[in-house]
Write an enzyme that holds these catalytic residues in place. Structure first.
Site, short mmCIF file in Angstrom:
data_model
loop_
_atom_site.label_atom_id
_atom_site.label_comp_id
_atom_site.label_asym_id
_atom_site.label_seq_id
_atom_site.Cartn_x
_atom_site.Cartn_y
_atom_site.Cartn_z
N HIS A 1 0.77 -1.28 -0.06
CA HIS A 1 -0.03 -0.07 0.02
C HIS A 1 0.83 1.19 -0.13
O HIS A 1 0.53 2.36 -0.48
CB HIS A 1 -0.90 -0.16 1.18
N CYS B 1 -8.46 -4.80 -10.95
CA CYS B 1 -8.18 -3.61 -10.24
C CYS B 1 -7.05 -3.62 -9.39
O CYS B 1 -6.53 -2.60 -8.50
CB CYS B 1 -9.53 -3.15 -9.49
C1 PEP Z 1 -5.79 -6.29 -5.05
O1 PEP Z 1 -5.40 -7.17 -3.92
O2 PEP Z 1 -5.20 -6.51 -6.09
C2 PEP Z 1 -6.61 -5.15 -4.61
C3 PEP Z 1 -6.88 -4.37 -5.60
O3 PEP Z 1 -6.83 -4.84 -3.45
P1 PEP Z 1 -6.09 -4.22 -2.55
O4 PEP Z 1 -4.50 -3.76 -3.13
O5 PEP Z 1 -6.76 -2.94 -2.02
O6 PEP Z 1 -5.50 -5.26 -1.35
#
Ligand code: PEP
Ligand code: MG
Length: 543
Positions: A187, A476
């Site tokens: 993140h 995504c």
């Molecule tokens: C993913 O895991 O690819 C996703 C889009 O969700 P996050 O990055 O919020 O875990």
């Protein structure tokens, strides 16, 4: 670093150089021993330390205006709070505790009281924690933990940053971010990209770097010692795109934004996103100590949805846990939080939480006029998907889907497709779980490369199910933000790509210059490759 040169994984584009500011590590609980030889003298250290902390905060307050000034002044007042200091002094003299431990313990009592009072008071608990940590650091002669106040443009160096810390970074002051840990899908990386801050993660040895300035290249992952001159090149050569996700031959692939805040939503809309493929609702509540009410949630969501009135928006229900902890949804301590009760799993025991969120989303959809669908994170089975869809329908939300981000879900995509309206591939977690490689750990960052053929082959299974059953399949995860990989995904049957606003034009322009035949050839080549580098070469060949 005698060669004054390091390297890591470039995760957010752009180049910058400037003076280094280090983010101090969390302090933890100071030890209760050894008992001070002279408790009276030990206790007498507390007030001068509190004065230093308060003065420092007031000096910062002088340099800013508005809310920031008020917050700093209030925090300074807390540092001098007579009852906090008196209690700490008493713990030193009565219980022979070292001063730092006594402050920690005394503040702990206040924090518990504030948290129990709930509401506004509970929000203040975080401020007391901040004051506590500053005081403890001062008494131990250490730097205060967390992102320090920056006096000028700086290159931040950290082990890793919490999502809330990264989200709070000021892009006008943070020239670049360099972390020892983290991977391409952590993140820290995702948020740095959305803030447009050049970033390199998984830089082995950067914590041991003792120099005063660094030059950082967020594209190549190169990090080297510099002379301290402030330079910022930003992203270069922005492509132009007309805001429609369409291939050269007319094949449509929606190009959507990933958002987590009103600022993200405005930026995605301004960059031409056709809608939103992932609204990370948990990012609205990273600092909340209590579950936000339906009304609070409705307002928070409506602000993010409004720029997309009349356009499709996929709102993901809270994905709390592991790398995105939410204080009000904290599970029992777990040995492996990424494998524990996170995402939709939190709601299995507490369905009222998801029901309240769905109610708020339905209200915000009406308020904003956005064409809202909902999606659940961390779904493992078709039964879980059906459980979620039923609740979404009961809340009056017409379209419901799930994320495919656990390998088991990818392998049962057909059964899942039978009970949902759409699926969206979360390639960040899908890679982490497929490779048993924590997305936050720098040492395994290469396994989380979205070009890994094993990941591509798993994605292909889902793409095929989508084509055969007519189920829309989005991506995504960060894979969608790489223009060449976006073509490969399109060639595997993906129908929408959702990404950070900074990636929209690059992906949109690349798709516009490519045909479906070329995408399919690129996909075939990448799928047959043995490693990420050859997958990229194979994907480039037909272009
Ligand atoms: C993913 O895991 O690819 C996703 C889009 O969700 P996050 O990055 O919020 O875990
Ligand atoms: Mg995920």
């Amino acid at each position: 670093m005698s060669s004054a040169r390091l390297s890591g994984v470039g995760v957010s584009s752009g180049r910058a150089s400037g003076p280094v500011v280090r983010v101090a590590e969390p302090l933890g609980e100071p030890p209760a021993t050894p008992a001070p030889a002279d408790p009276a003298a030990e206790s007498a250290r507390i007030r001068p330390a509190a004065d230093v902390v308060a003065q420092r905060l007031l000096a910062r307050a002088e340099t800013v205006e508005g809310d920031a000034k008020a917050v700093l002044e209030t925090t300074a007042a807390m540092a001098s709070d007579p009852s906090l200091l008196a209690q700490a002094e008493k713990l030193v003299t009565d219980e022979s505790l070292p001063a730092a431990r006594a402050v920690h313990q005394a503040a702990g009592g206040f924090i518990t009281m504030l948290q129990a009072a709930g509401g506004y008071m509970a929000e203040r608990a975080r401020d007391v924690q901040d004051v506590r940590d500053r005081l403890v650091a001062e008494l131990l002669g250490l730097a205060a933990p967390g992102v320090p106040d920056l006096d000028g443009p700086s290159v931040l160096v950290a082990r890793d940053l919490a999502p809330a810390d990264t989200a709070g970074l000021d892009p006008t002051k943070v020239l670049a971010l360099v972390t020892e840990e983290g991977g391409p899908t952590s993140h820290t990386a995702i948020l740095a990209r959305s803030l447009g801050i050049p970033a390199v993660v998984a830089v082995r040895g950067v914590l041991a770097f003792t120099g005063t300035a660094l030059a950082v290249d967020g594209d190549t992952g190169d990090v080297r010692e510099s002379d301290g001159t402030v330079r910022s090149a930003g992203n270069t050569g922005k492509p132009t795109w007309n805001g429609i996700g369409i291939l050269r031959d007319g094949h449509r692939v929606k190009v959507l934004g990933n958002v987590g805040s009103p600022a993200d939503a405005a930026a995605a809309a301004a960059a031409g996103a056709e809608g939103v493929g992932l609204f990370r609702t948990e990012f609205c509540f990273l600092s909340a100590t209590e579950e936000p009410t339906v009304e609070e949630q409705r307002k928070a969501y409506a602000v993010v949805l409004t720029p997309f009135a009349g356009k499709p928006v996929v709102v993901r229900t809270l994905d709390a846990g592991a790398d995105k902890p939410l204080a009000f949804l904290a599970p029992e301590p777990e040995p492996n939080p990424a494998l524990g009760v996170r995402g939709v799993r939190v709601a299995f025991d507490k369905p009222e939480i998801i029901d309240r969120q769905l109610e708020a989303i339905a209200l915000a959809a009406k308020d904003s006029g956005a064409d809202v669908s909902v999606m659940a994170p961390m779904v493992a089975t078709a039964a879980e998907a059906a459980w979620f869809v039923k609740r979404a329908r009961a809340a009056g939300i017409p379209r419901a889907g799930v994320m495919i981000e656990i390998p088991a879900a990818a392998m049962t995509a057909r059964e899942i497709a039978a009970v949902v309206d759409f699926v969206s591939l979360g390639t960040n977690d899908l890679a982490q779980y497929l490779f048993a490689a924590d997305r936050q750990v720098g040492a395994v960052a290469a396994l989380n490369d979205p070009w890994q053929p094993a990941l591509l082959r798993l994605i292909k299974l889902v793409g095929e199910v989508g084509v055969e059953t007519g189920t829309p399949v989005g991506v995504c995860g960060e894979a969608a933000a790489d223009p060449l990989l976006a073509c490969v995904l399109t060639g595997m049957g993906v129908t929408s790509l959702s990404m950070n606003h900074t990636a929209l034009a690059g992906v949109g322009a690349k798709l516009a210059a490519t045909s479906l035949d070329v995408c399919q050839l690129a996909a075939r080549g990448a799928l047959a490759a043995a490693d990420p580098a050859s997958a990229k070469i194979a994907a480039r060949a037909p272009h």
